[in-house]
Design an enzyme around this catalytic site. Structure first.
Site, PDB file in Angstrom:
ATOM      1  N   LYS A  69       9.934 -13.133   8.583  1.00 43.55           N
ATOM      2  CA  LYS A  69      10.028 -12.015   7.639  1.00 43.55           C
ATOM      3  C   LYS A  69      10.793 -10.826   8.221  1.00 43.55           C
ATOM      4  CE  LYS A  69       5.969 -13.259   4.947  1.00 43.55           C
ATOM      5  NZ  LYS A  69       4.697 -12.802   4.342  1.00 43.55           N
ATOM      6  N   ALA A 134       1.229  -9.419   7.946  1.00 44.23           N
ATOM      7  CA  ALA A 134       0.486  -9.480   6.681  1.00 44.23           C
ATOM      8  C   ALA A 134       0.113  -8.089   6.206  1.00 44.23           C
ATOM      9  CB  ALA A 134      -0.759 -10.346   6.849  1.00 44.23           C
ATOM     10  N   GLY A 245      -7.352 -15.157  -0.783  1.00 42.09           N
ATOM     11  CA  GLY A 245      -5.959 -14.789  -1.015  1.00 42.09           C
ATOM     12  C   GLY A 245      -5.147 -15.744  -1.863  1.00 42.09           C
TER      13      GLY A 245
END
Length: 282
Positions: A69, A134, A245
């Site tokens: 990411k 996260a 989640g």
């Protein structure tokens, strides 16, 4: 030779476990959009080259998962959404005529799933456990949702403090953003969000008694067939709402789908089918 059908993929390492192809196939059926969506495992030292090759073969977009990411953020440096700039991480790449654009849909998926659960974030006090990638993707949208206070705790306190400083300018007047170590968890939180890897490790984070206020939400960014260790702990400690989640996973995928195709799919039936499938497998 490139395909006439637009190509999309989830890129990561490892990526075999990803449910994104299944989710996007359901969205495509629902909306009547023709697409091809696959898994793409990139070498740890070959992310940019893998993206370039994928685009050369007709790729129009990528979901980006661990550990890429931050590299995706660098790749789309000149064409970032505000959410991606805030997070300094990208989970969605969009290929357009002027180049590669980057966005982060993680936090939007989380906020939408929390809203769907019936819990209102406006004016609430939140505790976030973990200060890694996260957590990066969710803080901006949580602040935008109107939380009164967010306190970030992490095993390495300096990482929580760095993350807090990263979002200091994002907080609106009156919003409080603070950081500390795991021993600084405090008590009486309206919502506790586990953004750490503790559930992957099979153990809950050490939280004090009284961590949860009456009516509080416990949300784990992880998911599995049964309750995660964090959610089991939260239920014992009095959390009124315990949510995993999975809804965030489907929600962030829906936001990516919207960015690519201009259509927002209906999350609810896809989430219900996926949860049922996971329970059968579990």
């Amino acid at each position: 030779m490139t395909s006439s059908i637009p190509r999309y993929a989830v890129i990561g390492n490892p990526v075999k476990h990803s449910r994104s192809p299944w989710i996007h196939a359901r969205f495509a059926e629902q909306t009547g959009i023709a697409l091809e969506y696959t898994r793409l495992e990139a070498p740890l030292d070959g992310f940019a080259q893998s993206v370039e090759h994928f685009i050369a073969q007709g790729g129009r977009g990528l979901n980006v998962t661990v550990p890429f990411k931050e590299q995706a953020y660098a790749l789309a440096q000149d064409r970032l959404s505000e959410r991606a700039r805030q997070a300094q991480a990208v989970n969605t790449l969009i290929v357009r005529d002027d180049g590669i654009h980057g966005c982060n849909t993680d936090g939007v998926g989380l906020v939408a799933d929390i809203a769907q659960s019936g819990f209102g974030l406006a004016g609430k006090r939140l505790l976030i456990i973990g200060a890694g990638g996260a957590a990066k993707g969710i803080i901006g949208p949580l602040l935008l949702a109107g939380c009164q206070a967010i306190h970030i705790i992490n095993r390495t306190q300096s990482r929580a403090e760095t993350l807090c400083a990263q979002f200091a300018d994002t907080a609106a007047p009156g919003q409080q953003l603070s950081a500390g170590g795991m021993s600084d968890a405090g008590t009486g939180w309206d919502a506790v969000i586990n953004a750490s890897a503790s559930s992957l490790q099979g153990v809950p984070p050490e939280l004090p008694a009284g961590c949860y206020a009456p009516g509080a939400l416990a949300y784990d960014l992880m998911y599995c067939a049964q309750a995660t260790p964090f959610l089991e702990q939260a239920a014992r400690q009095g959390a009124a709402h315990c949510v995993d989640g999975l809804g965030m996973l489907v929600g962030q995928a829906a936001e990516s789908f919207l960015l690519w195709h201009g259509v927002r799919p209906d999350v609810a039936p896809v989430l219900a089918e996926l949860r049922q499938a996971i329970r059968r497998q579990g």
